[in-house]
Design an enzyme around this catalytic site. Structure first.
Site, PDB file in Angstrom:
ATOM      1  N   HIS A  92       3.278  32.354 -29.701  1.00  0.00           N
ATOM      2  CA  HIS A  92       2.286  32.980 -29.036  1.00  0.00           C
ATOM      3  C   HIS A  92       2.118  32.840 -27.599  1.00  0.00           C
ATOM      4  CE1 HIS A  92       1.146  28.717 -29.593  1.00  0.00           C
ATOM      5  NE2 HIS A  92       0.238  28.730 -29.139  1.00  0.00           N
ATOM      6  N   ARG A  93       2.711  31.632 -27.099  1.00  0.00           N
ATOM      7  CA  ARG A  93       2.740  31.554 -25.686  1.00  0.00           C
ATOM      8  C   ARG A  93       3.936  32.369 -25.060  1.00  0.00           C
ATOM      9  NH1 ARG A  93       1.201  26.337 -27.246  1.00  0.00           N
ATOM     10  NH2 ARG A  93      -0.753  25.830 -26.394  1.00  0.00           N
ATOM     11  N   PHE A 150       4.446  20.111 -30.846  1.00  0.00           N
ATOM     12  CA  PHE A 150       3.322  19.302 -30.569  1.00  0.00           C
ATOM     13  C   PHE A 150       1.977  19.963 -31.233  1.00  0.00           C
ATOM     14  CE2 PHE A 150       1.263  22.544 -27.647  1.00  0.00           C
ATOM     15  CZ  PHE A 150       2.548  23.151 -27.229  1.00  0.00           C
ATOM     16  N   GLY A 151       0.809  19.262 -31.242  1.00  0.00           N
ATOM     17  CA  GLY A 151      -0.401  19.863 -31.759  1.00  0.00           C
ATOM     18  C   GLY A 151      -0.123  20.195 -33.482  1.00  0.00           C
ATOM     19  N   ASP A 182      -5.815  29.959 -22.556  1.00  0.00           N
ATOM     20  CA  ASP A 182      -6.652  29.217 -23.847  1.00  0.00           C
ATOM     21  C   ASP A 182      -5.909  29.600 -24.839  1.00  0.00           C
ATOM     22  OD1 ASP A 182      -8.875  27.387 -24.219  1.00  0.00           O
ATOM     23  OD2 ASP A 182      -9.710  29.147 -25.211  1.00  0.00           O
ATOM     24  N   SER A 183      -5.679  28.803 -25.804  1.00  0.00           N
ATOM     25  CA  SER A 183      -5.001  29.050 -26.836  1.00  0.00           C
ATOM     26  C   SER A 183      -5.455  28.070 -28.184  1.00  0.00           C
ATOM     27  CB  SER A 183      -3.488  28.723 -26.700  1.00  0.00           C
ATOM     28  OG  SER A 183      -3.149  27.433 -26.502  1.00  0.00           O
ATOM     29  N   ASP A 190       1.770  21.991 -34.886  1.00  0.00           N
ATOM     30  CA  ASP A 190       3.227  22.687 -35.229  1.00  0.00           C
ATOM     31  C   ASP A 190       3.800  22.312 -36.568  1.00  0.00           C
ATOM     32  OD1 ASP A 190       3.372  23.885 -32.668  1.00  0.00           O
ATOM     33  OD2 ASP A 190       5.092  22.909 -31.928  1.00  0.00           O
TER      34      ASP A 190
END
Length: 165
Positions: free
Chosen positions: A151-152, A123-124, A43-44, A126
């Protein structure tokens, strides 16, 4: 042959936890119950200090409710006028071995929300997130650099260190 036995599990999961850890566990547990296999879930999201952690665990939902990430980023920029723009991307991985306690790995990259929205790589969120120590948002960073500080990446590195140890 176990190496070539492919199984997939499709299930609607209600992410109703209050933290990234709870949501990662909910997802892992739902799949583990159906497979009796070890499961890795994540989850992020984006956590903005001046907005009390918003959008946080609602990061994807906020974009959907805003009719897309561009609208969501514009809304966040409006909410941050004359406020601290400190933010973090957070990723929590949950490794769940069937009938064992979950193990969590958390990656965080700190930065700031920047107006205007820049670039269209990634994406998102960024294009609105500039990591500390860099003069560009994630969307304008070289992919190798982004992948080495994200973070990933940090969460996956912890997982790999755990598995290798």
């Amino acid at each position: 042959d176990g190496l070539h036995n492919k199984r997939s599990v499709a299930v609607e999961i209600d992410e109703n936890g209050k933290t990234f850890e709870e949501n990662a566990f909910i997802k892992a547990n739902e799949i583990a119950k159906r497979t009796n296999l070890p499961v890795l879930s994540d989850d992020s999201g984006l956590v903005i200090d001046a907005l009390d952690g918003f959008p946080g665990i609602s990061t994807a939902r906020f974009a959907k409710e805003s009719n897309g990430y561009i609208n969501a980023m514009n809304e966040l920029n409006k909410r941050l006028i004359n406020k601290d723009t400190s933010a973090s991307f957070v990723c929590v991985l949950c490794l769940l071995n069937y009938k064992e306690e979950p193990i969590y790995f958390k990656g965080i990259v700190k930065g700031n929300i920047i107006p205007p929205i820049l670039g269209d790589n990634g994406f998102g969120y960024d294009p609105s997130f500039k990591p500390l120590g860099y003069d560009k948002p994630f969307s304008l960073l070289d992919e190798k650099i982004k992948n080495s500080i994200s973070h990933r990446y940090k969460a996956i590195k912890q997982l790999l260190d755990y598995l290798i140890a």
